[in-house]
Motif scaffolding. Structure first.
Motif, PDB file in Angstrom:
ATOM      1  N   LEU A  65      -8.336  11.644  -0.739  1.00  0.00           N
ATOM      2  CA  LEU A  65      -7.659  10.407  -0.339  1.00  0.00           C
ATOM      3  C   LEU A  65      -8.547   9.686   0.671  1.00  0.00           C
TER       4      LEU A  65
ATOM      5  N   PHE B  13     -14.173  11.508   9.382  1.00  0.00           N
ATOM      6  CA  PHE B  13     -14.953  10.280   9.460  1.00  0.00           C
ATOM      7  C   PHE B  13     -16.077  10.291   8.431  1.00  0.00           C
TER       8      PHE B  13
ATOM      9  N   PRO C  19     -12.797   0.280  20.826  1.00  0.00           N
ATOM     10  CA  PRO C  19     -12.414   0.062  19.427  1.00  0.00           C
ATOM     11  C   PRO C  19     -13.496   0.414  18.422  1.00  0.00           C
TER      12      PRO C  19
ATOM     13  N   PHE D   8      -9.248   6.430   3.274  1.00  0.00           N
ATOM     14  CA  PHE D   8      -8.591   5.424   4.088  1.00  0.00           C
ATOM     15  C   PHE D   8      -9.624   4.504   4.711  1.00  0.00           C
TER      16      PHE D   8
ATOM     17  N   ARG E 240      -5.302  18.558   5.370  1.00  0.00           N
ATOM     18  CA  ARG E 240      -6.322  18.416   6.411  1.00  0.00           C
ATOM     19  C   ARG E 240      -6.128  17.084   7.122  1.00  0.00           C
ATOM     20  N   GLY E 241      -6.725  16.976   8.290  1.00  0.00           N
ATOM     21  CA  GLY E 241      -6.733  15.689   8.977  1.00  0.00           C
ATOM     22  C   GLY E 241      -7.778  14.774   8.370  1.00  0.00           C
ATOM     23  N   LEU E 242      -7.882  13.590   8.928  1.00  0.00           N
ATOM     24  CA  LEU E 242      -8.854  12.634   8.438  1.00  0.00           C
ATOM     25  C   LEU E 242     -10.242  12.979   8.954  1.00  0.00           C
TER      26      LEU E 242
ATOM     27  N   PHE F  81      -9.962  13.554  14.177  1.00  0.00           N
ATOM     28  CA  PHE F  81      -8.584  13.944  13.915  1.00  0.00           C
ATOM     29  C   PHE F  81      -8.428  15.452  13.834  1.00  0.00           C
ATOM     30  N   GLY F  82      -7.273  15.912  14.276  1.00  0.00           N
ATOM     31  CA  GLY F  82      -6.870  17.288  14.047  1.00  0.00           C
ATOM     32  C   GLY F  82      -6.278  17.441  12.654  1.00  0.00           C
ATOM     33  N   PRO F  83      -5.892  18.666  12.285  1.00  0.00           N
ATOM     34  CA  PRO F  83      -5.373  18.928  10.946  1.00  0.00           C
ATOM     35  C   PRO F  83      -3.956  18.411  10.735  1.00  0.00           C
TER      36      PRO F  83
ATOM     37  N   GLY G  70       2.278   9.015   1.401  1.00  0.00           N
ATOM     38  CA  GLY G  70       1.748   7.876   0.650  1.00  0.00           C
ATOM     39  C   GLY G  70       1.296   6.710   1.495  1.00  0.00           C
ATOM     40  N   GLN G  71       1.191   6.915   2.806  1.00  0.00           N
ATOM     41  CA  GLN G  71       0.788   5.826   3.701  1.00  0.00           C
ATOM     42  C   GLN G  71      -0.341   6.280   4.616  1.00  0.00           C
ATOM     43  N   GLY G  72      -0.948   5.306   5.263  1.00  0.00           N
ATOM     44  CA  GLY G  72      -1.962   5.623   6.257  1.00  0.00           C
ATOM     45  C   GLY G  72      -1.327   5.956   7.589  1.00  0.00           C
ATOM     46  N   PRO G  73      -2.109   6.536   8.487  1.00  0.00           N
ATOM     47  CA  PRO G  73      -1.582   6.857   9.813  1.00  0.00           C
ATOM     48  C   PRO G  73      -1.169   5.601  10.578  1.00  0.00           C
TER      49      PRO G  73
ATOM     50  N   SER H 134     -10.498  -2.052  13.496  1.00  0.00           N
ATOM     51  CA  SER H 134     -10.170  -2.265  14.903  1.00  0.00           C
ATOM     52  C   SER H 134     -10.832  -3.550  15.345  1.00  0.00           C
TER      53      SER H 134
ATOM     54  N   PHE I 225     -14.022   1.111   9.419  1.00  0.00           N
ATOM     55  CA  PHE I 225     -14.207   2.554   9.264  1.00  0.00           C
ATOM     56  C   PHE I 225     -13.733   2.996   7.875  1.00  0.00           C
TER      57      PHE I 225
ATOM     58  N   LYS J 276     -18.981   3.912   9.574  1.00  0.00           N
ATOM     59  CA  LYS J 276     -18.391   2.751  10.231  1.00  0.00           C
ATOM     60  C   LYS J 276     -19.384   1.606  10.328  1.00  0.00           C
TER      61      LYS J 276
ATOM     62  N   GLN K 139      -9.522  12.175   3.501  1.00  0.00           N
ATOM     63  CA  GLN K 139      -8.528  13.224   3.797  1.00  0.00           C
ATOM     64  C   GLN K 139      -8.393  14.137   2.596  1.00  0.00           C
TER      65      GLN K 139
ATOM     66  N   THR L  83      -6.065   0.549  16.091  1.00  0.00           N
ATOM     67  CA  THR L  83      -6.731   0.786  14.817  1.00  0.00           C
ATOM     68  C   THR L  83      -5.679   0.768  13.728  1.00  0.00           C
TER      69      THR L  83
ATOM     70  N   PHE M  81      -4.796   1.319   9.768  1.00  0.00           N
ATOM     71  CA  PHE M  81      -5.260   2.025   8.580  1.00  0.00           C
ATOM     72  C   PHE M  81      -4.628   1.419   7.333  1.00  0.00           C
ATOM     73  N   GLY M  82      -5.404   1.407   6.251  1.00  0.00           N
ATOM     74  CA  GLY M  82      -4.846   1.062   4.963  1.00  0.00           C
ATOM     75  C   GLY M  82      -3.944   2.168   4.436  1.00  0.00           C
ATOM     76  N   ALA M  83      -3.309   1.895   3.320  1.00  0.00           N
ATOM     77  CA  ALA M  83      -2.362   2.863   2.742  1.00  0.00           C
ATOM     78  C   ALA M  83      -3.062   3.997   2.021  1.00  0.00           C
TER      79      ALA M  83
ATOM     80  N   LEU N  49      -0.316  13.418  13.393  1.00  0.00           N
ATOM     81  CA  LEU N  49      -1.749  13.621  13.597  1.00  0.00           C
ATOM     82  C   LEU N  49      -2.127  13.299  15.033  1.00  0.00           C
TER      83      LEU N  49
ATOM     84  N   TYR O 112     -12.475   6.799   6.334  1.00  0.00           N
ATOM     85  CA  TYR O 112     -12.157   8.201   6.550  1.00  0.00           C
ATOM     86  C   TYR O 112     -11.742   8.800   5.212  1.00  0.00           C
TER      87      TYR O 112
END
Lengths: 114, 115
Positions: free
Chosen positions: A88, A46, B100, A90, A42-44, B106-108, B40-43, A94, A34, A49, A38, A102, A104-106, B91, A36
């Motif tokens: 940003l 999509f 999978p 990501f 805000r949230g991520l 995602f929410g805000p 600085g990181q992912g979720p 999965s 995937f 994928k 950001q 799932t 996620f990368g940094a 989040l 995403y």
């Protein structure tokens, strides 16, 4: 264990030029991949994928990504960058291992200069 | 279609105080996720629900964190007591059936600052 790496903290590109945001992954089985995006506060959201089939996946806002099994990569691309693409990004992976997580990368910050 | 709703959007508390976050997923989505995103990181996944059942809480620090999704719809994540290191964005996400290959929406997020 599954993992995902985004080797670049930041990518800088001029508006109108092509952009690439890199992602490599590691899984024991077949991956679901995937992308995403950001925006600030805000949230991520999509973008696209890969599940199976065609290695080239097209997504929202003109973005596409190519699944490369031999290089275990899933790089995000766009032929012509816009200033509004600055955000940003990501990559996430999965896999179906009887329950899943799932990862996620940094993240990679994309800066598009006018 | 309404997206994932979270509240509050921002919260500032002093350490050792309790705090709670609320999430309402997309209507019809059976699976709900809580993630923590450090700067600085992912979720990173904290807990995943399928309907009312927590099917993966392996990354939830159970000494201070708790979560519930009593009716299989909305969910609350609680921290008691909060520590300085809990400052992060929390989040919430949802997906249709928890497979999978499904897209997570995602929410805000709730931005927590612990002083």
């Amino acid at each position: 264990a599954q993992s995902v790496a985004q080797p670049e903290d930041q990518v800088n590109v001029a508006e109108g030029n092509p952009l690439t945001v890199k992602c490599t992954y590691s899984v024991s089985g077949n991956p679901y991949l995937f992308w995403y995006v950001q925006y600030p506060n805000r949230g991520l959201q999509f973008l696209l994928k890969y599940i199976t089939g065609d290695n080239l996946v097209k997504g929202s806002y003109g973005f596409e990504a190519e699944f490369n099994k031999s290089q275990t990569s899933f790089h995000l691309k766009k032929p012509s960058a816009l200033v509004s693409d600055s955000a940003l990004y990501f990559c996430a992976v999965s896999e179906n291992t009887g329950g899943f997580k799932t990862i996620f990368g940094a993240g990679t910050r994309l800066f598009v200069k006018a | 279609e309404a997206g994932v709703v979270q509240s509050p959007r921002y919260k500032i508390i002093e350490k050792k105080q309790p705090v709670a976050f609320w999430c309402n997923p997309i209507s019809g989505h059976n699976t709900l996720y809580w993630y923590r995103q450090n700067l600085g990181q992912g979720p990173e996944l904290l807990i995943r629900y399928e309907n009312e059942e927590a099917v993966d809480d392996s990354q939830l620090p159970k000494d201070r964190f708790s979560a519930e999704r009593l009716k299989g719809v909305d969910s609350t994540l609680k921290i008691q007591p909060a520590e300085l290191g809990d400052s992060a964005v929390y989040l919430c996400a949802s997906s249709l059936e928890g497979q999978p290959q499904e897209t997570q929406y995602f929410g805000p997020g709730t931005r927590l600052l612990v002083l």
